[in-house]
Write a protein that holds these residues in place. Structure first.
Motif, short mmCIF file in Angstrom:
data_model
loop_
_atom_site.label_atom_id
_atom_site.label_comp_id
_atom_site.label_asym_id
_atom_site.label_seq_id
_atom_site.Cartn_x
_atom_site.Cartn_y
_atom_site.Cartn_z
N LEU A 132 -10.19 36.02 32.28
CA LEU A 132 -8.78 35.63 32.13
C LEU A 132 -8.42 36.21 33.70
CD1 LEU A 132 -6.77 34.27 30.87
CD2 LEU A 132 -5.98 36.39 29.50
N ALA A 159 -2.56 34.02 33.01
CA ALA A 159 -1.87 34.15 31.67
C ALA A 159 -0.23 33.90 31.54
CB ALA A 159 -2.59 34.70 30.84
N GLU A 211 0.93 28.04 25.81
CA GLU A 211 0.34 29.45 27.05
C GLU A 211 -0.80 28.62 27.51
OE1 GLU A 211 -1.03 31.96 23.42
OE2 GLU A 211 0.70 32.42 23.39
N TYR A 228 -3.58 29.61 30.46
CA TYR A 228 -4.82 30.31 30.70
C TYR A 228 -5.26 30.44 32.34
CZ TYR A 228 -3.38 32.13 26.45
OH TYR A 228 -3.16 32.60 25.03
N ILE A 245 -8.93 31.06 33.79
CA ILE A 245 -10.26 31.72 33.68
C ILE A 245 -11.27 31.52 34.15
CG2 ILE A 245 -11.97 31.43 31.64
CD1 ILE A 245 -9.96 30.04 29.78
N TYR A 276 -8.56 26.17 34.77
CA TYR A 276 -7.08 26.32 34.40
C TYR A 276 -6.62 25.83 32.50
CZ TYR A 276 -4.88 27.82 38.21
OH TYR A 276 -4.38 27.96 39.57
N LEU A 301 -9.06 37.30 26.63
CA LEU A 301 -8.65 35.64 26.00
C LEU A 301 -8.87 36.09 24.20
CD1 LEU A 301 -11.43 33.60 27.54
CD2 LEU A 301 -8.73 33.43 27.74
#
Lengths: 392, 392
Positions: free
Chosen positions: B37, B40, B48, B50, B52, B356, B390
């Motif tokens: 991650l 975030a 939300e 994130y 990654i 994303y 995560l």
């Protein structure tokens, strides 16, 4: 001139002007992306390695007839320490020129040269610049696949392509009706000419007589033209009463329907038997921009996010969120559909690179010959250095 | 076959075999670079975002006749989740083939396909693969500038170039004599055929009759041939007694001497009047790989590290440290002299990109039309989410 092009040219349309100004303020208030320490390691006593973010250099950015982009990119380039040469679509030349003059006038009141941000007007200028790989560090073409491919074919400069936005929404077996309607209608209709608008809807076969007709009805009510495969066409034909625009707005799709970025109120629809079939379809047809699953299943959401090879994998959220401003980057220089350097909306972080700084504070400096696996050789420590600020 | 090529081919030379094996173990023990991650943010209640890390996809890597590279790259590719197609220099074909068979045999005992790492042997195979931009995500050519440029000219696939290593050492006005001798001799002689060996020595004019003759004497004692500009040539001619190999090893340079990667025990030398002249010279002549300053001045070190546009800027440390193993990356897939994606030694972190993931947990999903600057519109929160693991 198409309606969608006219809409793009008009800076007064919707909240575009305010968004543009807000984008500058947002970029200005973001932290400086350069000079950031991203890695630090003690290689030996008194031998320290630092990785520090720094500007890329000179950017050449080619974009569509979308005048606010001149301002967005100027803000990002200045903030990230990069010089930029900008070429917008010819239909926006006059607005772009006015905005460029405003930027140049602003720059002349600073320590930066007023030529730090330059605009060019013609394709022949672009062609000359593409040969200058010793001076230009990155080309960012925004537009069609053919534009991006044409530039890739004609330069040795690295290209960060912002190609087609062939986004899709997949309605999973466990999709919630309201979420399905809201997400699909918004993904298609919120701003159809944008690259993050959805072009293809994939429906799980188990939804053909339940959720799909309701979603189809909502899309027709929003004026969307539907290009349907045989099974979704058959299912929507049974709507009673038949929507008033059914005859004009529903027609059969063909194989090419799923390879087109419509950029208007048209949506291609296909039914598939499983999540894995949907994922395979998306990975084959999508432009790897943004794809969404509507689902109530955690395992389906997780499988989709892992298995879809796109810059954005969304769960129960409109593909229209794929945007630098919405992601919180202030604004964006483009949305990269490539797979190196930066992917998805590219903000300040996508406009920097790094350098390594190695500093010996040993009494005799440091030489490599003293390290190795043989007898009497030194071993590297590779011990992380704590802290996030530069010690020099 | 040149001596330096022969040396490259021999896996038993020095600690090369042990280093190669150590590199595999080091890579294996490094943390997984994927699934990390890196960003975030809460965009709205129950929405939300994130970022990654994930593999790039399929890599095509073309390298010199250096057989251990097959093993280094296989380790990095497998660890980072990328498939790879490898092509080494033709002189190393037999060793590379043996190593590739060992890797394939190892893969056949795992869940990965034995074809996950493939080797090819001919240039025509490379040419065919360069056309497949829909399947291959990144080309990494290691070798000469002309190899890298030739590949850039013949593919739309992104190229991460590992071109010439035209590294330099600059002896600053305030240089310490012992550091100067140690760093220059090691940078030139530790492994002359490597890209991180130094090809050019720049001497501050104030050192012409002090440090330079001592450094020159040490270089001649190490068997280095010196190509000197008029002022360094004059200064070293006054050495008494004259070193025994002076007549054979010292000769005048010309303009081309400073644009050559010697790859053997030859060093080009030039005197310049200031730090800024040295920086300008390096930025014009260096291949932006690694450059070093020998100095006792903190401000000169800082100016050099900021002003030199190279992947590595070193202070009082041999350019030979520019290496993935030495930096602590286990091993390296190459040393990038480009300015995007990854720069300098490229280890696991250079072989991943990110995606994303946007997840709505709202009761009705999330749509973009509800956000904006108008009345009744929602505002984005853009609130950082704490934690580095995560949540799904």
């Amino acid at each position: 001139m198409s309606e969608s092009l006219l809409k793009r040219l008009d800076l007064n349309k919707g909240d575009k002007w305010d968004s543009m100004l807000q984008g500058i303020s947002d970029v200005a208030s973001l932290p400086d992306p350069t000079g950031k320490l991203t890695y630090a390691s003690e290689l030996d006593d008194n031998l320290e390695l630092y990785r520090i973010s720094c500007p890329i250099g000179v950017l050449l950015i080619i974009f569509e007839a979308r005048p606010e982009v001149v301002v967005n990119i100027a803000a990002l380039a200045i903030k990230s320490g990069n010089a930029a040469i900008l070429k917008g679509g010819k239909e926006s030349n006059r607005t772009a020129d006015l905005l460029a003059r405003a930027i140049s006038s602003g720059l002349s009141k600073t320590a930066l040269p007023p030529t730090y941000i330059q605009t060019i007007q013609t394709r022949s200028e672009v062609a000359s610049l593409l040969a200058l790989d010793q001076y230009i560090d990155l080309v960012i073409p925004r537009g069609s696949n053919s534009l991006v491919r044409n530039i890739q074919n004609n330069t040795r400069i690295p290209v960060m392509g912002h190609a087609d936005g062939l986004c899709s929404v997949y309605l999973d077996e466990s999709a919630d009706l309201q979420k399905a309607i809201r997400v699909v209608v918004d993904s298609k209709t919120d701003y159809p000419s944008a690259c993050n608008s959805t072009e293809t809807l994939i429906v799980h076969e188990s939804l053909l007589s339940t959720i799909w007709p309701a979603v189809g009805k909502a899309l027709l009510a929003a004026g969307v033209k539907l290009l349907c495969d045989p099974s979704t066409l058959l299912a929507i034909s049974s709507l009673t009463p038949q929507p008033s625009n059914f005859q004009t707005h529903v027609s059969p799709s063909d194989a090419s329907s799923y390879a087109i970025e419509h950029l208007d109120l048209t949506l291609s629809v296909v039914a598939l038997p499983s999540l894995s079939a949907a994922m395979e379809f998306i990975n084959q047809h999508s432009s790897h921009h943004t794809d969404c699953i509507v689902t109530e299943s955690e395992s389906a959401a997780s499988a989709f996010c892992r298995g879809i090879d796109s810059a954005g994998t969304f769960v129960n959220a409109s593909t229209r969120f794929a945007d630098g401003f919405r992601y919180g980057f202030g604004t964006e220089v483009g949305i990269s559909t490539g797979k190196i350097h930066a992917r998805g909306p590219v903000g300040l972080e996508g406009l920097v690179i790094y350098k390594y700084v190695l500093r010996s504070k040993g009494a005799d400096g440091h030489i490599a010959g003293e390290f190795g696996t043989g007898a009497g050789k030194k071993q590297f420590k590779h011990k992380p250095i704590e802290g996030t600020s530069l010690p020099f």
